[in-house]
Structure formats: C-alpha cells, structure tokens
Scaffold this motif. Structure first.
Motif, PDB file in Angstrom:
ATOM      1  N   HIS A   1      34.210  -5.951   6.948  1.00 50.09           N
ATOM      2  CA  HIS A   1      34.656  -4.601   7.299  1.00 50.09           C
ATOM      3  C   HIS A   1      35.296  -3.993   6.057  1.00 50.09           C
ATOM      4  O   HIS A   1      36.379  -4.409   5.623  1.00 50.09           O
ATOM      5  N   HIS A   2      34.629  -3.011   5.490  1.00 49.96           N
ATOM      6  CA  HIS A   2      35.061  -2.406   4.233  1.00 49.96           C
ATOM      7  C   HIS A   2      36.185  -1.411   4.471  1.00 49.96           C
ATOM      8  O   HIS A   2      36.020  -0.436   5.201  1.00 49.96           O
ATOM      9  N   THR A   3      37.332  -1.658   3.844  1.00 52.47           N
ATOM     10  CA  THR A   3      38.445  -0.713   3.892  1.00 52.47           C
ATOM     11  C   THR A   3      38.957  -0.380   2.496  1.00 52.47           C
ATOM     12  O   THR A   3      39.601   0.657   2.310  1.00 52.47           O
ATOM     13  N   ASP A   4      38.658  -1.238   1.534  1.00 51.18           N
ATOM     14  CA  ASP A   4      39.150  -1.052   0.167  1.00 51.18           C
ATOM     15  C   ASP A   4      38.116  -1.629  -0.803  1.00 51.18           C
ATOM     16  O   ASP A   4      37.705  -2.790  -0.642  1.00 51.18           O
ATOM     17  N   PRO A   5      37.665  -0.859  -1.787  1.00 46.74           N
ATOM     18  CA  PRO A   5      36.609  -1.344  -2.689  1.00 46.74           C
ATOM     19  C   PRO A   5      36.958  -2.639  -3.409  1.00 46.74           C
ATOM     20  O   PRO A   5      36.124  -3.548  -3.487  1.00 46.74           O
TER      21      PRO A   5
ATOM     22  N   LEU B   1      30.872  13.723  -2.740  1.00 48.96           N
ATOM     23  CA  LEU B   1      30.594  12.292  -2.592  1.00 48.96           C
ATOM     24  C   LEU B   1      30.123  11.729  -3.930  1.00 48.96           C
ATOM     25  O   LEU B   1      29.281  12.323  -4.601  1.00 48.96           O
ATOM     26  N   ARG B   2      30.656  10.584  -4.306  1.00 48.62           N
ATOM     27  CA  ARG B   2      30.304   9.951  -5.576  1.00 48.62           C
ATOM     28  C   ARG B   2      30.025   8.468  -5.347  1.00 48.62           C
ATOM     29  O   ARG B   2      30.548   7.874  -4.394  1.00 48.62           O
ATOM     30  N   PRO B   3      29.226   7.836  -6.203  1.00 37.90           N
ATOM     31  CA  PRO B   3      29.078   6.383  -6.100  1.00 37.90           C
ATOM     32  C   PRO B   3      30.431   5.706  -6.260  1.00 37.90           C
ATOM     33  O   PRO B   3      31.258   6.154  -7.060  1.00 37.90           O
ATOM     34  N   GLU B   4      30.660   4.661  -5.473  1.00 40.68           N
ATOM     35  CA  GLU B   4      31.882   3.862  -5.598  1.00 40.68           C
ATOM     36  C   GLU B   4      31.617   2.788  -6.647  1.00 40.68           C
ATOM     37  O   GLU B   4      30.908   1.813  -6.390  1.00 40.68           O
ATOM     38  N   PRO B   5      32.152   2.934  -7.870  1.00 36.31           N
ATOM     39  CA  PRO B   5      31.738   2.066  -8.967  1.00 36.31           C
ATOM     40  C   PRO B   5      31.972   0.580  -8.732  1.00 36.31           C
ATOM     41  O   PRO B   5      31.146  -0.248  -9.145  1.00 36.31           O
ATOM     42  N   VAL B   6      33.061   0.224  -8.069  1.00 40.36           N
ATOM     43  CA  VAL B   6      33.365  -1.192  -7.854  1.00 40.36           C
ATOM     44  C   VAL B   6      32.297  -1.843  -6.980  1.00 40.36           C
ATOM     45  O   VAL B   6      31.845  -2.969  -7.252  1.00 40.36           O
ATOM     46  N   ILE B   7      31.843  -1.132  -5.932  1.00 40.27           N
ATOM     47  CA  ILE B   7      30.842  -1.696  -5.032  1.00 40.27           C
ATOM     48  C   ILE B   7      29.452  -1.644  -5.658  1.00 40.27           C
ATOM     49  O   ILE B   7      28.666  -2.595  -5.532  1.00 40.27           O
TER      50      ILE B   7
ATOM     51  N   ALA C   1      39.073  -4.994  -2.536  1.00 40.45           N
ATOM     52  CA  ALA C   1      39.124  -6.107  -1.591  1.00 40.45           C
ATOM     53  C   ALA C   1      37.716  -6.545  -1.197  1.00 40.45           C
ATOM     54  O   ALA C   1      37.422  -7.743  -1.114  1.00 40.45           O
ATOM     55  N   THR C   2      36.833  -5.583  -0.974  1.00 40.65           N
ATOM     56  CA  THR C   2      35.453  -5.925  -0.616  1.00 40.65           C
ATOM     57  C   THR C   2      34.756  -6.638  -1.766  1.00 40.65           C
ATOM     58  O   THR C   2      34.060  -7.644  -1.556  1.00 40.65           O
ATOM     59  N   ALA C   3      34.941  -6.147  -2.980  1.00 43.38           N
ATOM     60  CA  ALA C   3      34.318  -6.786  -4.135  1.00 43.38           C
ATOM     61  C   ALA C   3      34.813  -8.225  -4.298  1.00 43.38           C
ATOM     62  O   ALA C   3      34.029  -9.136  -4.622  1.00 43.38           O
ATOM     63  N   THR C   4      36.093  -8.432  -4.054  1.00 48.19           N
ATOM     64  CA  THR C   4      36.643  -9.787  -4.137  1.00 48.19           C
ATOM     65  C   THR C   4      36.001 -10.696  -3.097  1.00 48.19           C
ATOM     66  O   THR C   4      35.643 -11.846  -3.389  1.00 48.19           O
TER      67      THR C   4
ATOM     68  N   VAL D   1      27.929  -5.259   4.735  1.00 54.96           N
ATOM     69  CA  VAL D   1      29.196  -4.551   4.532  1.00 54.96           C
ATOM     70  C   VAL D   1      29.098  -3.158   5.132  1.00 54.96           C
ATOM     71  O   VAL D   1      28.163  -2.407   4.824  1.00 54.96           O
ATOM     72  N   ASP D   2      30.071  -2.798   5.974  1.00 58.17           N
ATOM     73  CA  ASP D   2      30.109  -1.459   6.565  1.00 58.17           C
ATOM     74  C   ASP D   2      31.565  -1.064   6.763  1.00 58.17           C
ATOM     75  O   ASP D   2      32.413  -1.921   7.020  1.00 58.17           O
ATOM     76  N   ASP D   3      31.838   0.233   6.641  1.00 60.61           N
ATOM     77  CA  ASP D   3      33.212   0.706   6.839  1.00 60.61           C
ATOM     78  C   ASP D   3      33.495   1.090   8.281  1.00 60.61           C
ATOM     79  O   ASP D   3      34.637   1.412   8.623  1.00 60.61           O
ATOM     80  N   HIS D   4      32.473   1.056   9.135  1.00 63.61           N
ATOM     81  CA  HIS D   4      32.627   1.437  10.543  1.00 63.61           C
ATOM     82  C   HIS D   4      32.561   0.169  11.378  1.00 63.61           C
ATOM     83  O   HIS D   4      31.483  -0.417  11.562  1.00 63.61           O
ATOM     84  N   ALA D   5      33.702  -0.271  11.896  1.00 58.41           N
ATOM     85  CA  ALA D   5      33.800  -1.572  12.565  1.00 58.41           C
ATOM     86  C   ALA D   5      32.786  -1.771  13.699  1.00 58.41           C
ATOM     87  O   ALA D   5      32.245  -2.878  13.845  1.00 58.41           O
TER      88      ALA D   5
END
Length: 202
Positions: A185-189, A86-92, A191-194, A166-170
């Motif tokens: 609903h987070h599915t793509d970093p 597991l790594r930090p998601e840089p965009v988020i 898209a969420t950042a936008t 923001v959560d990836d679990h609906a």
C-alpha cells in the motif's frame, strides 16, 4: 521467495500524488478547495462518467463535458488541464527501472484516464520502462476486478506468487492478494522504494 515481476499503479504511485495535482488544478481554475474531488467522488453524474470512462463506455470528451458542467468551467480538453500538474514520481520510476535492469518483468496497471484527445501515459514519457501496459479502458474491466490483475499476470507470463503489486488505493489490494500477489500500500515514495528494494533483494 524470489520475485520475478513488478506491477505498478500509475496515478499516485508512478506519479506525484493525485491530491496535490487536484489542489493545483482547483487553484488554476479558480475553484473552491475540494470542489474538483467532490465532482469526481460525490456527484452521481461525476461518479458515473468516471466509471464509464475507465472501462471504455464513455470517451474522454464525455468526461470533459460532464465534469466541466458540474464544475461550471470550460470543458475543452479538460482532462489535460486537470492533470497538468501531474509529474513522474522519480523515486518510484527509478525503482522500477532498477528492477527491470535486474531482470524483473515490469507492468503498468491503471484505471484509465482516457487516451484521446489527451494521453497522460505518453505525456509523462514512462511507457518505455515497462514490459506490459494494462489500461482498464482497453481491457474493458477496471480495478478492483480480479480479471484485470489476471490479465497483468498473463501479459507478464508470470504467476501471482512471483509478483509484487503497488497501489495507493487500499481497496485495490485484496483482489491481487487473492491471486497470490504480494502487495504494497503506497503512501510514501521513499518507504515504497525501500520495501521494493528489500523484496527484490531476497
């Protein structure tokens, strides 16, 4: 609407996808594809111990022992091994930092993986980016209970309509929406950042 708060889930939002991490764990342990996720989500004892861990009724060592037993592998410090990829998601993470720099209050809200002997939140080095950290293990309540969202709002000293979650679990989103919180609903970093940039520029 002028938003003043941002609440972010940990695993799969602030981090890289949990599925990718789990796939890598299965490979490193020599497990058949899907075995780990079946232990967590379909095996009755796996489901029970994870739920208990999330609200502090079980320790991380309990989880290690039960999940290790189901999988037939060494349980020693198993959570550390299970989350090793597991790594930090840089965009988020960058989006959260930009929001905070702009005066937005930020919170990390997570159903806990346990804190001892392995603390994944400290391991990833992102706790300092948040004004509040709400972990289900410490709160003794987990998502999607409405109470944990209210505690996040209380810690931020904000109301629901002032915040974005923001959560990836609906299934975790409707209880937040019931408190007036705007949800993503987070599915793509990217898209969420936008979406976050659009909301916080209003």
């Amino acid at each position: 609407m002028s938003y003043r708060g941002l609440i972010l889930d940990f695993g799969g939002v602030l981090t890289t996808r949990m599925k990718l991490n789990g796939d890598a764990f299965e490979k490193s342990e020599g497990l058949a594809p899907g075995t780990y996720f079946a232990a967590l989500g379909r095996h009755p004892e796996g489901i029970r111990v994870y739920a208990d861990l999330e609200v502090g009724r079980a320790t991380q060592d309990d989880w290690n022992r039960v999940i290790g037993g189901i999988l037939g592998i060494d349980p020693t410090d198993l959570m550390r091994r299970a989350l090793a990829n597991l790594r930090p998601e840089p965009v988020i993470v960058d989006a959260a930092r930009r929001a905070r720099d702009a005066g937005i209050r930020t919170a990390l809200l997570s159903n806990s993986f346990g804190l001892e002997p392995f603390n994944p939140y400290e391991e990833l080095g992102i706790l300092g980016d948040f004004d509040a950290v709400i972990l289900s293990e410490l709160e003794r309540v987990r998502k999607p209970s409405p109470a944990i969202y209210q505690r996040a709002l209380d810690d931020l000293e904000l109301t629901g309509p002032e915040c974005v979650f923001v959560d990836d679990h609906a299934p975790n989103l409707p209880p937040a929406e019931a408190l007036g919180i705007t949800t993503i609903h987070h599915t793509d970093p990217d898209a969420t950042a936008t979406q976050l940039n659009a909301l916080f520029s209003q």
